[in-house]
Design a protein around this motif. Structure first.
Motif, PDB file in Angstrom:
ATOM      1  N   MET A   1       4.754   2.080   6.991  1.00  0.00           N
ATOM      2  CA  MET A   1       4.344   0.826   6.342  1.00  0.00           C
ATOM      3  C   MET A   1       3.621  -0.102   7.314  1.00  0.00           C
ATOM      4  SD  MET A   1       7.813   0.117   4.168  1.00  0.00           S
ATOM      5  CE  MET A   1       7.181  -1.376   3.450  1.00  0.00           C
ATOM      6  N   SER A   2       2.878   0.460   8.256  1.00  0.00           N
ATOM      7  CA  SER A   2       2.345  -0.367   9.347  1.00  0.00           C
ATOM      8  C   SER A   2       1.476  -1.524   8.851  1.00  0.00           C
ATOM      9  CB  SER A   2       1.557   0.503  10.336  1.00  0.00           C
ATOM     10  OG  SER A   2       0.562   1.243   9.652  1.00  0.00           O
ATOM     11  N   ALA A   3       0.610  -1.269   7.873  1.00  0.00           N
ATOM     12  CA  ALA A   3      -0.274  -2.348   7.409  1.00  0.00           C
ATOM     13  C   ALA A   3       0.546  -3.457   6.754  1.00  0.00           C
ATOM     14  CB  ALA A   3      -1.310  -1.796   6.429  1.00  0.00           C
TER      15      ALA A   3
ATOM     16  N   ARG B   1      -7.317  -4.391   2.591  1.00  0.00           N
ATOM     17  CA  ARG B   1      -6.915  -4.987   1.304  1.00  0.00           C
ATOM     18  C   ARG B   1      -5.574  -5.717   1.439  1.00  0.00           C
ATOM     19  NH1 ARG B   1      -4.967  -2.779  -3.704  1.00  0.00           N
ATOM     20  NH2 ARG B   1      -5.523  -4.264  -5.338  1.00  0.00           N
ATOM     21  N   VAL B   2      -4.609  -5.085   2.129  1.00  0.00           N
ATOM     22  CA  VAL B   2      -3.300  -5.741   2.251  1.00  0.00           C
ATOM     23  C   VAL B   2      -3.412  -6.982   3.133  1.00  0.00           C
ATOM     24  CG1 VAL B   2      -2.323  -4.428   4.204  1.00  0.00           C
ATOM     25  CG2 VAL B   2      -0.830  -5.329   2.448  1.00  0.00           C
TER      26      VAL B   2
ATOM     27  N   GLU C   1      -2.920   7.629   9.734  1.00  0.00           N
ATOM     28  CA  GLU C   1      -3.482   8.108   8.471  1.00  0.00           C
ATOM     29  C   GLU C   1      -3.763   6.972   7.482  1.00  0.00           C
ATOM     30  OE1 GLU C   1      -0.311  10.818   7.658  1.00  0.00           O
ATOM     31  OE2 GLU C   1      -1.431  12.543   8.424  1.00  0.00           O
ATOM     32  N   VAL C   2      -3.511   5.745   7.882  1.00  0.00           N
ATOM     33  CA  VAL C   2      -3.753   4.612   6.977  1.00  0.00           C
ATOM     34  C   VAL C   2      -5.255   4.474   6.728  1.00  0.00           C
ATOM     35  CG1 VAL C   2      -3.634   2.092   6.768  1.00  0.00           C
ATOM     36  CG2 VAL C   2      -1.675   3.365   7.680  1.00  0.00           C
ATOM     37  N   GLU C   3      -5.622   4.385   5.454  1.00  0.00           N
ATOM     38  CA  GLU C   3      -7.030   4.167   5.115  1.00  0.00           C
ATOM     39  C   GLU C   3      -7.426   2.755   5.544  1.00  0.00           C
ATOM     40  OE1 GLU C   3      -9.161   6.220   3.757  1.00  0.00           O
ATOM     41  OE2 GLU C   3      -7.783   7.858   3.215  1.00  0.00           O
ATOM     42  N   ARG C   4      -8.581   2.658   6.171  1.00  0.00           N
ATOM     43  CA  ARG C   4      -9.054   1.344   6.606  1.00  0.00           C
ATOM     44  C   ARG C   4      -9.131   0.377   5.418  1.00  0.00           C
ATOM     45  NH1 ARG C   4     -14.627   0.120   9.914  1.00  0.00           N
ATOM     46  NH2 ARG C   4     -14.770  -2.069   9.333  1.00  0.00           N
TER      47      ARG C   4
ATOM     48  N   PRO D   1       0.823  -1.214   0.000  1.00  0.00           N
ATOM     49  CA  PRO D   1       0.000   0.000   0.000  1.00  0.00           C
ATOM     50  C   PRO D   1       0.855   1.261   0.000  1.00  0.00           C
ATOM     51  CG  PRO D   1      -0.430  -1.363   1.943  1.00  0.00           C
ATOM     52  CD  PRO D   1       0.775  -1.930   1.281  1.00  0.00           C
ATOM     53  N   ASP D   2       0.225   2.390  -0.301  1.00  0.00           N
ATOM     54  CA  ASP D   2       0.936   3.666  -0.242  1.00  0.00           C
ATOM     55  C   ASP D   2       1.445   3.925   1.170  1.00  0.00           C
ATOM     56  OD1 ASP D   2       0.524   4.198  -2.897  1.00  0.00           O
ATOM     57  OD2 ASP D   2      -1.309   5.354  -2.558  1.00  0.00           O
ATOM     58  N   THR D   3       2.576   4.630   1.227  1.00  0.00           N
ATOM     59  CA  THR D   3       3.184   4.941   2.522  1.00  0.00           C
ATOM     60  C   THR D   3       2.306   5.942   3.292  1.00  0.00           C
ATOM     61  OG1 THR D   3       5.329   4.635   1.489  1.00  0.00           O
ATOM     62  CG2 THR D   3       5.309   5.769   3.598  1.00  0.00           C
TER      63      THR D   3
END
Ligand code: NAD
Length: 249
Positions: free
Chosen positions: A151-153, A108-109, A100-103, A93-95
């Motif tokens: 890159m948490s997700a 998805r990841v 701020e990570v989109e749910r 996913p985008d950084t």
């Protein structure tokens, strides 16, 4: 020709590490079944067939368990067996910082990078249990061993792949099924092109990397073939970190 007469199932072989692995397995005699959502996986099949080996693309979204079960069934139907699996499909996913990570990005990841490996191992192991065993390699990442900012997700997903690998390894070792993972560092593939095309990123990353560069996919797949081969018959539940020394700091 370590894989002569054997069948290898690979997810995510349209481009990058998976395509390089598919070509390398085929060059050593394997028939290759590919599950991918990207139609460019047909080019991987063409390259293999033109080289004189057997391959089939079975369009598959690895986040869908039904499609993954159908992938394994079709592989066995076409080639008559399943000896090795390289569960490699993944997205990055985008950084973004965690708050701020989109749910939807997180879900998805997890669905593709973790769910894909879970569904694949379930279907592969169900087959292997009734057919004398096999070898499985999952694609984790250095992000499955350490965290990188923004890159948490992906870090969570790849740590989960490491966990699934170890869990399956201890559950099935006595069934002659070995399960290992690779944890690559930065590899030059379509996934990382946006980073490697950024001069500031390249300079900073290469300065910090002991080896001072990214890997080519071909530098990663030798370990995948080794882990699937009889030479690795006592290697189980291991995470092969292939990072030019990045995590040795
Ligand atoms: P890539 O984008 O070239 O390959 C990813 C593959 O997965 C493609 O073939 C793509 O079509 C497929 N895929 C994506 N979503 C899918 C889905 N839902 N169902 C089926 N197939 C799907 O990138 P790559 O770098 O070769 O990535 C391969 C694996 O390596 C991934 O799991 C990635 O997380 C991991 N990885 C890459 C790096 C790197 O620096 N490139 C580092 C560590 C780990």
């Amino acid at each position: 020709m370590r894989f002569s007469g054997k069948t290898v199932l690979i997810t995510g072989a349209a481009t990058g590490i998976g395509r390089a692995a598919a070509l390398a397995f085929a060059a050593e005699g394997a028939a290759v079944a590919i599950g991918d959502v990207d139609p460019r996986a047909a080019e991987t099949v063409d390259l293999i067939v033109r080289g004189g080996a057997r391959a089939q693309l079975i369009p598959t979204d690895v986040s869908d368990g039904d499609q993954v079960r159908a992938l394994v069934a079709q592989c066995v139907e076409t080639f008559g067996r399943l000896d090795c699996a390289f569960n490699n499909a993944g997205i990055l996913p985008d950084t973004a910082r965690l708050h701020e990570v989109e749910r939807s990005d997180f879900e998805r990841v997890m669905a593709i990078d973790v769910g894909g490996v879970f569904h694949a191992m379930q279907a592969e192991i169900r087959h292997m249990l009734g057919h004398g065993g096999g070898a499985i390699v999952n694609t984790a990442s250095v992000a499955g061993v350490i965290a990188d900012p923004g890159m948490s997700a992906y870090v969570a997903a790849k740590h989960a792949v490491v966990g699934l690998t170890k869990a399956a390894a201890i559950e099935y070792a006595r069934d002659n099924i070995r399960v290992n993972a690779i944890a690559p560092g930065l590899v030059a593939t379509p996934m990382t092109r946006r980073w490697l095309d950024d001069p500031a990123f390249r300079e900073a990353f290469f300065a910090a990397s002991p080896i001072g560069r990214a890997a080519e996919p071909e530098e990663i797949v030798g370990t995948v073939l080794h882990l699937c081969s009889d030479a690795a018959s006592f290697t189980n539940g291991q995470i092969a970190v292939l990072d030019g020394g990045q995590t040795a700091h």
